[in-house]
Write an enzyme that holds these catalytic residues in place. Structure first.
Site, PDB file in Angstrom:
ATOM      1  N   ASP A  81     -90.062 -44.137 -44.296  1.00 54.55           N
ATOM      2  CA  ASP A  81     -90.777 -43.140 -45.103  1.00 54.55           C
ATOM      3  C   ASP A  81     -90.011 -42.847 -46.389  1.00 54.55           C
ATOM      4  O   ASP A  81     -88.805 -43.098 -46.489  1.00 54.55           O
ATOM      5  CB  ASP A  81     -90.935 -41.845 -44.285  1.00 54.55           C
ATOM      6  CG  ASP A  81     -91.972 -40.894 -44.884  1.00 54.55           C
ATOM      7  OD1 ASP A  81     -92.606 -41.251 -45.905  1.00 54.55           O
ATOM      8  OD2 ASP A  81     -92.144 -39.790 -44.331  1.00 54.55           O
ATOM      9  N   GLY A  82     -90.706 -42.313 -47.359  1.00 55.20           N
ATOM     10  CA  GLY A  82     -90.116 -41.917 -48.640  1.00 55.20           C
ATOM     11  C   GLY A  82     -89.522 -40.523 -48.573  1.00 55.20           C
ATOM     12  O   GLY A  82     -89.417 -39.912 -47.507  1.00 55.20           O
ATOM     13  N   GLY A  96     -93.712 -33.444 -50.356  1.00 55.24           N
ATOM     14  CA  GLY A  96     -94.437 -33.391 -51.631  1.00 55.24           C
ATOM     15  C   GLY A  96     -95.912 -33.728 -51.429  1.00 55.24           C
ATOM     16  O   GLY A  96     -96.790 -33.193 -52.107  1.00 55.24           O
ATOM     17  N   GLU A 103     -94.559 -35.920 -40.307  1.00 58.99           N
ATOM     18  CA  GLU A 103     -93.431 -36.807 -40.628  1.00 58.99           C
ATOM     19  C   GLU A 103     -92.207 -36.448 -39.791  1.00 58.99           C
ATOM     20  O   GLU A 103     -91.505 -37.316 -39.278  1.00 58.99           O
ATOM     21  CB  GLU A 103     -93.099 -36.699 -42.120  1.00 58.99           C
ATOM     22  CG  GLU A 103     -94.181 -37.288 -43.007  1.00 58.99           C
ATOM     23  CD  GLU A 103     -93.986 -37.010 -44.490  1.00 58.99           C
ATOM     24  OE1 GLU A 103     -94.597 -37.713 -45.291  1.00 58.99           O
ATOM     25  OE2 GLU A 103     -93.234 -36.091 -44.849  1.00 58.99           O
TER      26      GLU A 103
HETATM   27  C1  5RP Z   1     -95.064 -36.791 -48.211  1.00 59.49           C
HETATM   28  C2  5RP Z   1     -93.625 -37.097 -48.429  1.00 59.49           C
HETATM   29  C3  5RP Z   1     -93.286 -38.250 -49.297  1.00 59.49           C
HETATM   30  O1  5RP Z   1     -92.436 -39.099 -48.605  1.00 59.49           O
HETATM   31  C4  5RP Z   1     -92.616 -37.747 -50.532  1.00 59.49           C
HETATM   32  O2  5RP Z   1     -93.446 -36.797 -51.155  1.00 59.49           O
HETATM   33  C5  5RP Z   1     -92.299 -38.887 -51.507  1.00 59.49           C
HETATM   34  O3  5RP Z   1     -93.478 -39.380 -52.042  1.00 59.49           O
HETATM   35  P1  5RP Z   1     -93.521 -40.623 -53.018  1.00 59.49           P
HETATM   36  O4  5RP Z   1     -93.115 -41.815 -52.238  1.00 59.49           O
HETATM   37  O5  5RP Z   1     -94.966 -40.661 -53.467  1.00 59.49           O
HETATM   38  O6  5RP Z   1     -92.584 -40.337 -54.177  1.00 59.49           O
HETATM   39  O7  5RP Z   1     -92.743 -36.449 -47.934  1.00 59.49           O
HETATM   40  O8  5RP Z   1     -95.235 -35.630 -47.465  1.00 59.49           O
END
Ligand code: 5RP
Length: 220
Positions: A81-82, A96, A103
């Protein structure tokens, strides 16, 4: 190299953490979307995936990758995950995209958590990115007051947004997070908070960071 190219590079690099013949957990957001598209190239080598959001479930299914309900799965080899921010100790701010609770649940069940992010996400002290807090709708104003009076920062309701769980998000601005584990616990102890976007008590195990010089691997 653009930010999207760096995200795409780390997404592809994450494929080497995918354990064949297992179920893996898949995160949410633009970097996770690059990962899902890359995962599709080796979908025949995995049993399937657990999704951390409805959006991720849809994208996985669009690639014909089998999606499992977490309640039907005992363990996952890896969660990928990011993040919105990471410090050097691999504590994260996430949420975000508003998917923080699912998550955090999927990350808790996975044996390894690999975070994929571009270099803009690595910070010395977290908190410049507003910290998302998922709250039960009837408790929004109470939780706002508790944060303002007892914790600090400025909680702002994310307008027009409802989580996959039917809840609301407060984004807490102007925090300087010097003790992520303690803040994560303190916020979660407020009645009405479902969870918050600090991943410190269960931080990432590996951070793959997309940089202008290529993908860097950071572990503790
Ligand atoms: C979603 C998250 C995403 O991992 C985080 O917002 C990063 O998003 P991106 O890869 O679009 O920069 O936590 O709830």
């Amino acid at each position: 190299m653009t930010q999207d190219e760096m995200k795409n590079d780390v997404a592809k690099a994450a494929l080497m953490y995918v354990v064949p013949n297992t179920i893996i957990g898949v995160g949410t957001g633009s970097t996770a979307n690059f990962f899902i598209d890359a995962l599709a190239t080796m979908k025949d080598q995995i049993v399937g995936a657990v999704a951390s959001s409805l959006a991720t479930q849809e994208r996985l299914e669009g690639h014909n990758i089998p999606v499992f309900d977490l309640n039907d799965v005992e363990t996952m080899s890896v969660y990928i995950d990011g993040a919105d921010e990471s410090d050097v100790e691999l504590n994260l701010i996430k949420g975000g995209g508003g998917a923080l609770t699912r998550e955090k649940i999927v990350a808790a069940v996975a044996q390894q958590f690999v975070c994929i992010a571009d270099e803009s996400k690595l910070v010395n002290v977290m908190g410049e990115f507003p910290l998302p807090v998922e709250v039960i709708p009837m408790s929004v104003n109470y939780v706002k007051r508790e944060i303002t009076n007892n914790i600090g920062g400025t909680p702002v309701l994310r307008e027009g947004f409802v989580t996959d769980n039917g809840n609301l998000i407060l984004d807490v601005k102007s925090l300087k997070i010097t003790d992520p584990k303690a803040l994560e616990t303190e916020l979660n102890n407020i009645v009405g908070v479902v969870t918050n976007g600090l991943f410190a008590n269960r931080s990432a195990d590996v951070l793959l960071l997309g940089t202008q010089q290529g993908v860097k691997t950071i572990t503790l």
